[in-house]
Scaffold this motif. Sequence first.
Motif, PDB file in Angstrom:
ATOM      1  N   ASP A  14     141.929  60.584  16.332  1.00  0.00           N
ATOM      2  CA  ASP A  14     142.287  59.508  17.253  1.00  0.00           C
ATOM      3  C   ASP A  14     141.034  58.812  17.783  1.00  0.00           C
ATOM      4  N   HIS A  15     140.536  57.851  17.012  1.00  0.00           N
ATOM      5  CA  HIS A  15     139.282  57.207  17.396  1.00  0.00           C
ATOM      6  C   HIS A  15     139.438  56.215  18.542  1.00  0.00           C
ATOM      7  N   SER A  16     140.687  56.017  18.982  1.00  0.00           N
ATOM      8  CA  SER A  16     140.878  54.995  20.013  1.00  0.00           C
ATOM      9  C   SER A  16     140.635  55.566  21.408  1.00  0.00           C
ATOM     10  N   PHE A  17     140.484  56.895  21.500  1.00  0.00           N
ATOM     11  CA  PHE A  17     140.364  57.493  22.824  1.00  0.00           C
ATOM     12  C   PHE A  17     139.023  57.121  23.466  1.00  0.00           C
ATOM     13  N   VAL A  18     139.084  56.648  24.711  1.00  0.00           N
ATOM     14  CA  VAL A  18     137.849  56.305  25.425  1.00  0.00           C
ATOM     15  C   VAL A  18     137.590  57.396  26.468  1.00  0.00           C
ATOM     16  N   PRO A  19     136.552  58.236  26.241  1.00  0.00           N
ATOM     17  CA  PRO A  19     136.335  59.334  27.170  1.00  0.00           C
ATOM     18  C   PRO A  19     135.642  58.865  28.446  1.00  0.00           C
ATOM     19  N   VAL A  20     135.891  59.571  29.528  1.00  0.00           N
ATOM     20  CA  VAL A  20     135.171  59.314  30.773  1.00  0.00           C
ATOM     21  C   VAL A  20     134.269  60.512  31.034  1.00  0.00           C
ATOM     22  N   PRO A  21     132.963  60.267  31.199  1.00  0.00           N
ATOM     23  CA  PRO A  21     132.069  61.407  31.414  1.00  0.00           C
ATOM     24  C   PRO A  21     132.165  61.919  32.848  1.00  0.00           C
ATOM     25  N   GLU A  22     131.499  63.035  33.111  1.00  0.00           N
ATOM     26  CA  GLU A  22     131.425  63.554  34.471  1.00  0.00           C
ATOM     27  C   GLU A  22     130.755  62.533  35.375  1.00  0.00           C
ATOM     28  N   TRP A  23     131.063  62.580  36.661  1.00  0.00           N
ATOM     29  CA  TRP A  23     130.568  61.543  37.569  1.00  0.00           C
ATOM     30  C   TRP A  23     129.056  61.453  37.595  1.00  0.00           C
ATOM     31  N   TYR A  24     128.376  62.600  37.362  1.00  0.00           N
ATOM     32  CA  TYR A  24     126.909  62.532  37.444  1.00  0.00           C
ATOM     33  C   TYR A  24     126.297  61.893  36.200  1.00  0.00           C
ATOM     34  N   PHE A  25     127.109  61.649  35.187  1.00  0.00           N
ATOM     35  CA  PHE A  25     126.609  60.871  34.047  1.00  0.00           C
ATOM     36  C   PHE A  25     127.102  59.428  34.090  1.00  0.00           C
ATOM     37  N   LEU A  26     127.967  59.115  35.051  1.00  0.00           N
ATOM     38  CA  LEU A  26     128.605  57.789  35.072  1.00  0.00           C
ATOM     39  C   LEU A  26     127.620  56.633  35.181  1.00  0.00           C
ATOM     40  N   PHE A  27     126.613  56.777  36.052  1.00  0.00           N
ATOM     41  CA  PHE A  27     125.685  55.653  36.248  1.00  0.00           C
ATOM     42  C   PHE A  27     124.998  55.316  34.932  1.00  0.00           C
ATOM     43  N   TYR A  28     124.724  56.365  34.166  1.00  0.00           N
ATOM     44  CA  TYR A  28     124.028  56.175  32.916  1.00  0.00           C
ATOM     45  C   TYR A  28     124.956  55.548  31.862  1.00  0.00           C
ATOM     46  N   TYR A  29     126.190  55.974  31.894  1.00  0.00           N
ATOM     47  CA  TYR A  29     127.247  55.433  31.035  1.00  0.00           C
ATOM     48  C   TYR A  29     127.384  53.929  31.286  1.00  0.00           C
ATOM     49  N   GLN A  30     127.283  53.556  32.563  1.00  0.00           N
ATOM     50  CA  GLN A  30     127.366  52.147  32.943  1.00  0.00           C
ATOM     51  C   GLN A  30     126.173  51.372  32.376  1.00  0.00           C
ATOM     52  N   LEU A  31     124.996  51.975  32.517  1.00  0.00           N
ATOM     53  CA  LEU A  31     123.779  51.333  32.009  1.00  0.00           C
ATOM     54  C   LEU A  31     123.919  51.063  30.515  1.00  0.00           C
ATOM     55  N   LEU A  32     124.460  52.026  29.777  1.00  0.00           N
ATOM     56  CA  LEU A  32     124.599  51.882  28.334  1.00  0.00           C
ATOM     57  C   LEU A  32     125.512  50.714  27.967  1.00  0.00           C
ATOM     58  N   LYS A  33     126.429  50.374  28.879  1.00  0.00           N
ATOM     59  CA  LYS A  33     127.321  49.255  28.586  1.00  0.00           C
ATOM     60  C   LYS A  33     126.586  47.925  28.581  1.00  0.00           C
ATOM     61  N   TYR A  34     125.460  47.867  29.300  1.00  0.00           N
ATOM     62  CA  TYR A  34     124.750  46.595  29.408  1.00  0.00           C
ATOM     63  C   TYR A  34     123.767  46.359  28.277  1.00  0.00           C
ATOM     64  N   GLY A  85     123.891  51.862  42.627  1.00  0.00           N
ATOM     65  CA  GLY A  85     124.487  50.578  42.253  1.00  0.00           C
ATOM     66  C   GLY A  85     125.322  50.728  40.989  1.00  0.00           C
ATOM     67  N   LEU A  86     124.709  51.347  39.963  1.00  0.00           N
ATOM     68  CA  LEU A  86     125.422  51.526  38.701  1.00  0.00           C
ATOM     69  C   LEU A  86     126.636  52.430  38.875  1.00  0.00           C
ATOM     70  N   LEU A  87     126.452  53.481  39.677  1.00  0.00           N
ATOM     71  CA  LEU A  87     127.574  54.391  39.919  1.00  0.00           C
ATOM     72  C   LEU A  87     128.716  53.637  40.581  1.00  0.00           C
ATOM     73  N   GLY A  88     128.361  52.792  41.563  1.00  0.00           N
ATOM     74  CA  GLY A  88     129.382  52.011  42.268  1.00  0.00           C
ATOM     75  C   GLY A  88     130.143  51.103  41.320  1.00  0.00           C
ATOM     76  N   ILE A  89     129.405  50.360  40.486  1.00  0.00           N
ATOM     77  CA  ILE A  89     130.048  49.434  39.537  1.00  0.00           C
ATOM     78  C   ILE A  89     130.968  50.211  38.605  1.00  0.00           C
ATOM     79  N   SER A  90     130.451  51.358  38.139  1.00  0.00           N
ATOM     80  CA  SER A  90     131.209  52.139  37.187  1.00  0.00           C
ATOM     81  C   SER A  90     132.502  52.664  37.812  1.00  0.00           C
ATOM     82  N   LEU A  91     132.414  53.141  39.060  1.00  0.00           N
ATOM     83  CA  LEU A  91     133.617  53.644  39.723  1.00  0.00           C
ATOM     84  C   LEU A  91     134.614  52.511  39.938  1.00  0.00           C
ATOM     85  N   ARG A  92     134.075  51.337  40.355  1.00  0.00           N
ATOM     86  CA  ARG A  92     134.970  50.199  40.585  1.00  0.00           C
ATOM     87  C   ARG A  92     135.710  49.843  39.301  1.00  0.00           C
TER      88      ARG A  92
END
Length: 441
Positions: free
Chosen positions: A266-286, A340-347
Motif C-alpha cells: 500500500d504505497h499510498s499510506f502517508v506516515p506521520v513521524p513522532e512529534w520530535y521528528f515533525l519539525f524536520y519532516y516539515q523542513l523536508l517538505k520545503y 516555527g516548523l513544529l507549529g506549521i507542521s502541527l497546524r
Amino acid sequence: MASRLYEWLDSRLRLKPIGKTLLDEPIPGGASWNYVFGSATLFLFVLQAVTGMFLTMYYVPSTDHAYDTVQYIQHEVMFGWFVRGLHHWGASAIMLAIGLHMLQVFFDGAYKPPRELMWMVGIVLFLLMLGFGFTGYLLPWDQNAYWATQVGINMAGRVPIVGDLMVKVLRGGETLGALTLSRFFALHVLFLPSMIIFGIMLHLFILRRVGPAGPWDEKKAKEGSETFYPRQVYMDAVVMLGVFLIVATLAATIEFPLADKADPSDHSFVPVPEWYFLFYYQLLKYVHGPLEPFATWILPGLFFLMLFLLPFLDRNPQRRISRRPVTLGVGMVFLVIVFGLLGISLRDLYAVPKTDPSVIRGKELVVKFACKTCHRIHGEGAAIAPDLSFVADRRPDREWHLRHFRDPQSVSPGSFMPKLPLSDRQLNDLTSYVLTLKSGV
Ligand code: HEC
C-alpha cells in the motif's frame, strides 16, 4: 535494626566511603531546581527499561506476529495497555527531558572547560536515544511504523558513499521486512541498551570527577556550596515523582492507537513521524531538487558535528549568557526555527479535513432508516426516488432539508417519502450528511 544491618554490611563491604562519595558530592552554589533535568532523564530511562522488559514478555518480533502481539498486549494482557502506554509516553517524555537538560547546560555554559568530555558523551547519549526512538517505532508493525521507517531508511540511502551500506545494515535484506524487524528489535533491546548504559555510566563518572558546574555567577558559587544530600536528592525525587505521575496519567487516559497492520503493497499510506521528528519532516517538505541532499543529510550531519564539538567551537570563556551574544543568538535562532516548523507542521496535521462527527452519525442513520430502499447514492440503492448523490447541488438550503425531514409532504405535497420519527439531533445529523452530497466543484 536497620542500622545494625548497615553496620554488619559496612564491616564487610565498607559501604561508608561509597555513601560518602555518592551523597556528599559538593554542589557549588547549592542545590537548585535547575539541575533536575538530568535526573529526570535518568529516571525516565529506568522506566523505559522496566516497561520494555515487561513488553518483551509478550511481544514477538516477526512480521506474522508482531502486530497481533501488540494488540494482545493492548487488549488482553492484564495492565498490558497501561504498560504499553507508559512505554509510549515515557519515550516522548524522555525526549522532552533530554531537550530541557541540554538547553539548561547550553544556556548555562556548563559544557565549557573542564566539562567538554561530559558534553560530548551527552551528545552521544542523545544520538543513542534517537536510535531508540527510530528502532522502537517499527516494532508494532503497523502501517505508520512500516512507512515511517521506510522514509527514514530512504533518507539514510541518500548519504553519498556510505548510504548504500547504511541501508543494507539497517534493512538487513532487499526490502523492509522480516529481517529488518528482527534487526531493529535486537538493536532496540540489546545493542542500544548496553551502549547507552555504558554511556550513562561514563557521563556520571565524568560528572563525579569534574564535579557539577554550579551557577555562572562565581561569587554565588563561592558563597555557599552544599552537599548533594539532602536537598538536591529531595528536589530530584520530587521531580521524578511528578514526571511519573504525568506519564502515568497520560498512559491511563490517552491510548496510542495502532494503525492497520503493515501492508508493504500500500504505497499510498502517508506516515506521520513522532512529534520530535515533525519539525524536520516539515523542513523536508520545503526542499526539493538540488537542495535535497542539503536537508536530508548535510544539515543534520553538520548540526550534530557542531553540537558535538561545541565546547571547542565556542571559545568564549564567559559562562554568563548576557556575555555570550553569539551563542545566545545561534541558540535562539535555532529554537525559533524548530518551534516555527513544529507549529506549521502541527497546524497542517490538524487541518487535514476531519469528517464532522455529525456527518458520520448522519451517514449511519441513512443505513438505519433504509433510505436506499428508495434513493440511490453513488450508484447504490433503488431508483424509486430522486438520486441523492449530488442532492446538495440542487438543494443547498439547510432549512429546507430540516423541514423536509420533519414532514416531507409539507414541502413536497404528495410525496410518498415517509415521515420518520426523528429526534432533533437525528434531524440535524441527517441534514449535515445530506449537505455533504455535492459534486465538489
Ligand atoms: C419510501 C421511499 C423513500 C424513503 C425510504 C426515503 N425517501 Fe427521501 N424521497 C422520497 C421521494 C418520493 C422523494 C421526492 C419527493 C420529496 O421531495 O419528498 C424524496 C426526496 C428526498 C430528498 C429531496 C431530494 C430532492 O432532490 O429534492 C432528500 C434529501 C431525501 N429524500 C432524503 C432521504 C433520506 C435521508 C432518507 C432516509 C432517512 C429518505 N429520503 C428515505 C422517497 C423516500
